[in-house]
Design an enzyme around this catalytic site. Structure first.
Site, PDB file in Angstrom:
ATOM      1  N   SER A   1      98.402  24.576  40.598  1.00  0.00           N
ATOM      2  CA  SER A   1      98.650  24.928  39.198  1.00  0.00           C
ATOM      3  C   SER A   1      99.647  23.948  38.569  1.00  0.00           C
ATOM      4  CB  SER A   1      99.231  26.339  39.131  1.00  0.00           C
ATOM      5  OG  SER A   1      99.597  26.629  37.803  1.00  0.00           O
TER       6      SER A   1
ATOM      7  N   CYS B   1     108.512  29.693  40.109  1.00  0.00           N
ATOM      8  CA  CYS B   1     108.799  28.466  39.385  1.00  0.00           C
ATOM      9  C   CYS B   1     110.299  28.302  39.171  1.00  0.00           C
ATOM     10  CB  CYS B   1     108.084  28.449  38.050  1.00  0.00           C
ATOM     11  SG  CYS B   1     108.320  26.878  37.238  1.00  0.00           S
TER      12      CYS B   1
ATOM     13  N   GLY C   1      98.497  18.590  44.280  1.00  0.00           N
ATOM     14  CA  GLY C   1      99.161  18.531  42.975  1.00  0.00           C
ATOM     15  C   GLY C   1      99.466  17.129  42.525  1.00  0.00           C
TER      16      GLY C   1
END
Lengths: 280, 314
Positions: free
Chosen positions: B21, B127, B262
């Site tokens: 993500s 996060c 990522g």
């Protein structure tokens, strides 16, 4: 030349495809004490680009330079007939220093073309380009496109000294009306620039303005644009990671409809509406 | 015929490679056919519109990068209107990453994204940019439990809990998430880090601190993924610094059922497609017929013997 299998998926109608290509270097030479011209042997897929777009370069690793991320670099010139892609760059940090070590025949991995380029609308006949320093590199392909489209172009080129005015002959050879201004001759100040633009306006009129590379020039052109209702565009820079819109690292703020909005320089730009841009 | 499929709870992925993500968006469809991936994982969405952190949002450190993007989001309504329909054209399962500042808000958002077209919800309880000083739910087992219980009640979809490396209680947090209803763990998010410009004496990121990702972080994330895979029964999805097929294979051997890629995509946009091809080649070269044979195949005895390890080192 090794073209990787990056293809647009046709059924999804994406605007244009992005290619990752290992290009051979034709030459990588200094043009003065600060700038170098890099010429790549590039396939036609890469050269299907527009003025104002950029490429994301994978810098080589050297003993002294270990850049990790790619470096965005605006197109200085693209010549499908010769199969050449040109970049004019200043060695400013680790990435550009590493690119500076490459020689003829070495390979450079480039990703692109990326971003949104400049517009030249059909009724924009008299074009004005105003640039400072390395901003000239970003605006140079506009001159070629203006000639192709048979438009009149005036280029006000500003730099510290004559020595750093890089593209004057290039512009002149394309039939551009070039107005060089330098700090050395005390002609580059913003008031003088304003007077020159006002004169151009009074004589031939200006249908559109383009700029890159200076906050002061941005403000001047915004003021003139507002006063005389002249549209314009600016190419902006920002630190970026992916270059294709995913990471959202490269946002800048813009004024739009009375609000301030963030846009990605790599994707919605690097070319933006002159009046919407907010200087640094 | 090689079997690249992998099972994440009730979901069968056609291969174990998916994006992480925040490093993936519809924009990548300009580069390759997104249908090749094992799953699609969206950028984290929040309920309200958010503009994200101040710039600079990225800086380079040796062999890796720091980011402080700050979860910019168009808000849930715009997300549902544009993003979910975009991915409907692919058969790869769509995993929606969500984040919120409170347990209640998290649960409400989870309920709102549990719509047709969404195969699983990845809950970004990790996060480092959104909470003060990087604190997040997944830093402690108690806060992990609290939020996961609410999330479990909010949806029938599979829940993937994305953990943080910014905790000293990795396995306790992993167990807490598994016991309160997570169907899989994503291990892990980025490591809170910093860089300073020695000329200006200012932090290189606008938000002062940010998340470290890329190859320099991989050994840490791999260790965490291994520890989590040993501690829980649910699948673990490895994430952190994966930039080659060898990295993918390490995570699978360590016990991960799949991986997320990522930062490497920023350097080579089509790297995930290359990794899928190369994983195929590796399985063939090893005489294996499926990814499942690789998952968790680590020889623990050897790794736990310090003397053997040292002798084996180059």
């Amino acid at each position: 030349m090794n073209i990787s299998a990056l293809q647009t998926h046709p059924k999804f109608g994406q605007p244009h495809s992005i290619h990752e290509v290992e290009c051979a270097i034709k030459s990588n030479q200094p043009v003065n004490d600060e700038y170098r011209l890099l010429i790549l042997d590039a396939p036609s897929e890469l050269l299907d680009c527009e003025p104002g777009q950029f490429f994301h370069l994978l810098c080589p690793l050297t003993r002294n330079q270990q850049p990790y991320l790619r470096r965005p670099m605006s197109i200085y010139g693209y010549y499908p007939d010769k199969g050449e892609l040109h970049f004019l760059y200043k060695v400013a940090g680790e990435g550009t220093a590493a690119i500076g070590t490459l020689g003829t025949g070495d390979k450079l991995n480039v990703l692109g073309p990326l971003g949104r380029g400049f517009d030249i609308l059909p009724d924009w006949r008299n074009l004005l380009l105003v640039a400072r320093g390395v901003g000239l590199a970003t605006l140079a392909p506009l001159a070629l496109e203006a000639r192709r489209l048979d438009r009149k172009l005036t280029a006000i080129c500003s730099a510290r000294s004559e020595h750093f005015l890089l593209s004057l002959d290039y512009f002149r050879n394309l039939g551009v009306n070039v107005i060089p201004l330098t700090d050395e001759t005390a002609t580059s100040d913003i008031n003088n620039m304003r007077a020159i633009i006002e004169k151009l306006l009074a004589e031939d009129g200006i249908d559109a303005m383009y700029t890159c590379g200076s906050n002061r020039i941005l403000k001047l052109l915004q003021s003139i644009g507002k006063a005389h209702d002249i549209p314009g565009q600016i190419a902006l820079e920002q630190q970026m990671a992916c270059g294709i819109g995913m990471c959202q690292c490269c946002v800048r703020a813009f004024r739009r409809d009375g609000d301030v909005v963030n846009e990605r320089v790599c994707k919605e730009g690097p070319v933006f509406d002159l009046q919407e841009a907010i200087g640094c | 015929m090689l079997d690249l499929t992998t099972q994440i709870g009730s979901l069968t992925l056609k291969n174990p490679i998916m994006p992480a993500s925040g490093t993936f968006s519809e924009d990548l469809a300009q580069v390759f056919d997104l249908g090749a991936l094992g799953a699609h994982v969206t950028k984290t969405v929040t309920r309200e519109k958010r503009s994200g952190n101040p710039t600079p949002r990225v800086c380079e450190v040796r062999g890796s990068m720091l980011n402080s993007i700050g979860i910019p989001s168009k808000g849930i309504e715009a997300f549902k209107a544009a993003v979910i329909p975009f991915y409907a054209r692919y058969d790869a399962p769509l995993v929606v990453s969500i984040s919120a500042g409170s347990t209640d808000e998290f649960a409400t958002l989870c309920e709102e994204v549990s719509v047709p077209g969404v195969a699983a919800v990845e809950v970004n309880i990790s996060c480092p940019n959104i909470e003060e000083d990087g604190k997040a739910f997944a830093m402690r087992p108690s806060t992990t439990e609290a939020v996961m219980r609410k999330l479990r009640d909010a949806t029938d979809l599979p829940l993937w809990a994305k953990l943080t490396p910014n905790t000293g209680e990795t396995t306790e947090v992993a167990k807490a998430a598994a016991e309160t209803g997570a169907d899989a763990l994503v291990v892990s998010n980025t490591l809170l880090a910093m860089a300073i410009d020695i000329k200006t004496r200012r932090p290189k990121l606008g938000n002062l601190m940010g998340g470290l990702s890329g190859p320099a972080f991989k050994p840490i994330a791999l260790r965490m993924a291994y520890q989590c895979a040993k501690s829980v029964e649910i699948p673990v999805i490895g994430c952190g610094g994966i930039s080659s097929v060898e990295d993918v294979i390490e995570y699978l051997i360590a016990g991960c059922a799949a991986v997320q890629v990522g930062t490497a995509t920023f350097i080579e946009p089509a790297i995930m497609v290359r990794m899928i091809d190369e994983l195929n080649t590796y399985l063939q070269s090893q005489g294996l017929s499926s990814v499942a044979e690789l998952v968790g195949s680590i020889e623990d005895e050897q790794a736990s013997d310090g003397l053997i390890f040292m002798e084996a080192a180059p």
